[in-house]
Scaffold this active site. Structure first.
Site, mmCIF file in Angstrom:
data_model
loop_
_atom_site.group_PDB
_atom_site.id
_atom_site.type_symbol
_atom_site.label_atom_id
_atom_site.label_comp_id
_atom_site.label_asym_id
_atom_site.label_seq_id
_atom_site.Cartn_x
_atom_site.Cartn_y
_atom_site.Cartn_z
ATOM 1 N N ASN A 132 -2.684 4.077 -3.287
ATOM 2 C CA ASN A 132 -3.522 4.932 -2.448
ATOM 3 C C ASN A 132 -2.983 6.353 -2.311
ATOM 4 O O ASN A 132 -3.755 7.302 -2.218
ATOM 5 C CB ASN A 132 -3.629 4.306 -1.048
ATOM 6 C CG ASN A 132 -4.116 5.290 -0.014
ATOM 7 O OD1 ASN A 132 -5.289 5.641 0.044
ATOM 8 N ND2 ASN A 132 -3.200 5.763 0.826
ATOM 9 N N ILE A 165 0.836 -1.204 0.000
ATOM 10 C CA ILE A 165 0.000 0.000 0.000
ATOM 11 C C ILE A 165 0.867 1.249 0.000
ATOM 12 O O ILE A 165 1.735 1.418 0.870
ATOM 13 C CB ILE A 165 -0.931 0.028 1.224
ATOM 14 C CG1 ILE A 165 -1.712 -1.288 1.356
ATOM 15 C CG2 ILE A 165 -1.893 1.207 1.141
ATOM 16 C CD1 ILE A 165 -2.564 -1.374 2.615
ATOM 17 N N VAL A 184 -14.131 11.157 2.519
ATOM 18 C CA VAL A 184 -13.540 10.649 3.757
ATOM 19 C C VAL A 184 -12.932 11.817 4.526
ATOM 20 O O VAL A 184 -12.222 12.649 3.954
ATOM 21 C CB VAL A 184 -12.462 9.586 3.454
ATOM 22 C CG1 VAL A 184 -11.946 8.976 4.757
ATOM 23 C CG2 VAL A 184 -13.034 8.503 2.543
ATOM 24 N N THR A 219 -10.459 13.271 6.103
ATOM 25 C CA THR A 219 -9.013 13.241 6.312
ATOM 26 C C THR A 219 -8.476 14.672 6.314
ATOM 27 O O THR A 219 -9.219 15.646 6.171
ATOM 28 C CB THR A 219 -8.329 12.448 5.191
ATOM 29 O OG1 THR A 219 -8.582 13.127 3.940
ATOM 30 C CG2 THR A 219 -8.873 11.032 5.102
ATOM 31 N N TYR A 236 -6.341 17.572 -10.225
ATOM 32 C CA TYR A 236 -6.853 16.437 -9.461
ATOM 33 C C TYR A 236 -7.848 15.610 -10.285
ATOM 34 O O TYR A 236 -7.751 14.373 -10.340
ATOM 35 C CB TYR A 236 -7.507 16.942 -8.180
ATOM 36 C CG TYR A 236 -7.870 15.850 -7.194
ATOM 37 C CD1 TYR A 236 -6.878 15.176 -6.481
ATOM 38 C CD2 TYR A 236 -9.203 15.486 -6.969
ATOM 39 C CE1 TYR A 236 -7.200 14.181 -5.577
ATOM 40 C CE2 TYR A 236 -9.532 14.491 -6.060
ATOM 41 C CZ TYR A 236 -8.530 13.848 -5.372
ATOM 42 O OH TYR A 236 -8.846 12.857 -4.474
ATOM 43 N N LYS A 274 -7.254 11.674 -11.540
ATOM 44 C CA LYS A 274 -8.152 10.597 -11.141
ATOM 45 C C LYS A 274 -8.873 9.994 -12.343
ATOM 46 O O LYS A 274 -9.104 8.770 -12.379
ATOM 47 C CB LYS A 274 -9.153 11.100 -10.102
ATOM 48 C CG LYS A 274 -8.496 11.450 -8.764
ATOM 49 C CD LYS A 274 -7.728 10.273 -8.174
ATOM 50 C CE LYS A 274 -7.168 10.564 -6.788
ATOM 51 N NZ LYS A 274 -6.407 9.437 -6.220
#
Length: 262
Positions: free
Chosen positions: A94, A6, A198, A200, A163, A167
């Site tokens: 990730n 990961i 999420v 974060t 971004y 992606k």
């Protein structure tokens, strides 16, 4: 034994996912620019600690220098003889960055380049290295590459040209390599998944951004106020359940929000 390789386990979703998989008895190797304070040697070997008896290894590499990072990654794969004994081996791309945000014409060119090196070039090069080595491993339960994508790769946002582009590139990379791998014996299964929103450090940055630079900042503030964000632990549990479900198909472009809750 399941092995998970990961990138970006030093914080956020990567750290939470690594912790969740370790707690379930899997072996995890993190590939990070800086050491993970939570998953490091003291945390995982302390008597009674959350990872006592589990195996976490870490390889330091800088994904903003993807050629060098991919070489270090592939060297690790070639030297880790224990991979031959793994039931299943999964690479999870990730790690990611958000900046620069704002109108494309105002972005610093070096920042745009660095963004794409981390978010798109590094996953492609690490995936390529994984594919080169994968044919050597028996891994009876399979070999997989899972890349963390985003809804931003499927919906445009003003201020996120880098971004969204990166992606979207992750999703297309997944589709292309899935066609190359096919379904034959020994093929590597490849998929991408958007984890939802999420909570974060990246989300904190988004909520604090000047709306002139990111007009949708207010939407993310409202999601936080409404309690509509996943915690990293919740997202990790849902992602792990999907990884262990046996339901991942070659070339899947998935969204955690559309998967069954655990």
């Amino acid at each position: 034994m399941g092995v998970y390789l990961i990138t970006g386990t030093s914080r956020g979703l990567g750290e939470a996912l690594a912790a969740h998989l370790l707690a379930k008895g899997h072996r995890v190797v993190g590939f990070n620019r800086t050491p993970s304070p939570r998953l490091g040697e003291e945390a995982r070997t302390a008597a009674g600690g959350p990872y006592a008896g589990q195996t976490y290894d870490e390889v330091l590499c800088d994904l903003s220098e993807p050629v060098t990072a991919a070489a270090a990654f592939e060297a690790f794969l070639m030297e880790a003889a224990w991979l031959w004994n793994a039931d299943e081996i999964t690479l999870i791309n990730n790690a990611g960055v958000l900046d620069p945000m704002g109108p494309a014409e105002e972005a610093d060119p070096s920042a745009q380049q660095a963004h794409l090196l981390v978010n798109l070039t590094a996953p492609l090069l690490l995936t390529s290295a994984f594919l080169r080595q994968a044919s050597q491993w028996p891994a009876p339960a399979g070999k997989r590459v899972i890349s963390i994508s985003s809804g931003a790769g499927r919906k445009p946002y003003a201020g996120w040209s880098a971004y969204c582009s990166a992606k979207a590139g992750i999703d297309m990379m997944t589709r292309c390599i899935a066609l190359e791998q096919g379904e034959g014996p020994g093929s590597v299964r490849i998929a991408s998944v958007a984890p939802g929103v999420v909570d974060t450090g990246m989300q904190e940055t988004i909520r604090g951004t000047d709306p002139r630079r990111f007009p949708d900042a207010g939407r993310f503030v409202k999601l936080k106020e409404a309690g509509s964000l996943y915690t990293p632990q919740e997202a990790a549990a849902r992602l792990a359940a999907w990884l262990e479900s046996g339901a991942i198909k070659q070339g899947d472009i998935a969204d955690l929000r559309e998967l069954p809750a655990t």
